[in-house]
Design an enzyme around this catalytic site. Structure first.
Site, short mmCIF file in Angstrom:
data_model
loop_
_atom_site.label_atom_id
_atom_site.label_comp_id
_atom_site.label_asym_id
_atom_site.label_seq_id
_atom_site.Cartn_x
_atom_site.Cartn_y
_atom_site.Cartn_z
N ASP A 67 -4.53 -15.41 0.12
CA ASP A 67 -3.95 -16.55 0.83
C ASP A 67 -3.62 -17.71 -0.10
O ASP A 67 -4.02 -17.72 -1.27
CB ASP A 67 -4.90 -17.01 1.96
CG ASP A 67 -6.37 -16.95 1.56
OD1 ASP A 67 -6.66 -16.97 0.35
OD2 ASP A 67 -7.22 -16.88 2.46
N GLU A 143 -7.97 -16.78 11.42
CA GLU A 143 -8.92 -17.53 12.23
C GLU A 143 -9.09 -16.83 13.59
O GLU A 143 -8.27 -16.00 13.96
CB GLU A 143 -8.39 -18.96 12.46
CG GLU A 143 -8.20 -19.77 11.17
CD GLU A 143 -9.51 -20.35 10.62
OE1 GLU A 143 -10.60 -19.84 10.99
OE2 GLU A 143 -9.45 -21.28 9.82
C1 F6R Z 1 -10.43 -17.35 0.48
C2 F6R Z 1 -10.54 -16.83 1.81
C3 F6R Z 1 -11.54 -17.31 2.79
C4 F6R Z 1 -12.95 -17.42 2.22
C5 F6R Z 1 -13.93 -17.94 3.28
C6 F6R Z 1 -15.33 -18.13 2.74
O1 F6R Z 1 -9.36 -16.74 -0.21
O2 F6R Z 1 -9.75 -16.01 2.14
O3 F6R Z 1 -11.55 -16.45 3.89
O4 F6R Z 1 -13.36 -16.17 1.76
O5 F6R Z 1 -13.47 -19.14 3.81
O6 F6R Z 1 -15.28 -19.17 1.80
P1 F6R Z 1 -16.54 -19.52 0.88
O7 F6R Z 1 -16.70 -18.36 -0.05
O8 F6R Z 1 -16.14 -20.77 0.13
O9 F6R Z 1 -17.70 -19.70 1.79
#
Ligand code: F6R
Length: 241
Positions: A67, A143
């Site tokens: 993303d 989401e």
């Molecule tokens: C990032 C992504 C998100 C994260 C998720 C968890 O490329 O696709 O889905 O994997 O928001 O984020 P962290 O690892 O910061 O808790």
């Protein structure tokens, strides 16, 4: 689904890096799907270290990131492009043309998304997809919704995700409100999936993702239907299971 329980973040990162490394050693021209966020940072650190020590060679590897924020330039330190270069790509020998990231500044978003899907298809599909997990169950920027999305598309980022991502910005208001993301269909088409989860704050959602009903309101729950998922999670993230 295979579950690897680790003591702490360090061990989670090491186990995940070892799985990625073995993928690259077995198939040097692997097509990798990569994630940003705090969770995979330790894993990327190990990969850079092993490249420096001559254990890994990324010359023939291809990457596709999940993303990118909309309206954020590559040179902006908040872009996922910047994040990936700083934390992985600049430290390894992957050719720049083998790195694929959505362009948050693309004029024609529809075309950018369709071209990304087509590019992944032409690459032969993703061999191994790395995922993190959001507090609301999101994977990539998919989401909670009423349906599962198929291909790469544009999304409005949830308030809770904006709040969570604010730690990377000076103020919450600076977090972009929209992003482009691979769809659930893209993720499910990967040959293997490696889901990394750490921290007690993810324990409740991880339990719902892995053991609850499969529903688009908990996007990550779809992984229960994938044939080859490895979850590497810390003890505290698994305490509800
Ligand atoms: C990032 C992504 C998100 C994260 C998720 C968890 O490329 O696709 O889905 O994997 O928001 O984020 P962290 O690892 O910061 O808790």
């Amino acid at each position: 689904m295979k579950l690897i329980r680790t003591k702490n973040y360090e061990e989670m990162s090491l186990r995940a890096a070892a799985l990625l490394a073995s993928q690259i050693i077995r198939k040097p021209d692997s097509v990798l799907g990569l994630a940003t966020g705090a969770t995979p940072l330790g894993m990327y650190g190990f990969l850079v270290d092993w490249y420096r020590k001559g254990v890994l060679d990324f010359r023939d590897v291809q990457t596709w990131n999940l993303d990118e924020y909309l309206g954020v330039q590559k040179v902006d330190s908040h872009s996922y492009y910047y994040f990936m270069h700083k934390n992985l790509f600049d430290g390894i020998n992957i050719p720049e043309e083998s790195i694929h990231m959505l362009d948050g500044m693309a004029e024609d978003i529809g075309h950018e998304c369709a071209a990304y899907d087509e590019g992944i298809r032409k690459a032969g599909g993703i061999d191994l997809q790395v995922l993190g997990l959001g507090h609301d169950g999101h994977i990539a920027f998919n989401e909670p919704e009423k349906f599962f999305s198929a291909g790469t598309h544009c999304v409005a980022i949830n308030k809770s995700t904006i709040r969570a991502n604010a730690r990377f910005f000076l103020k919450e208001e600076e977090v972009p409100k929209k992003a482009m993301t691979m769809g659930i269909g893209n993720i499910m088409a990967a040959g293997k999936i490696l889901l990394l989860v750490c921290g007690a704050d993810k324990a409740e959602i991880l339990q719902r993702v892995l053991q609850g009903p499969v529903a688009p309101e908990i996007p990550g729950s779809i992984l229960q239907f994938h044939q080859n998922v490895t979850v590497v999670a810390t003890e505290d993230a698994l305490r509800e299971m």
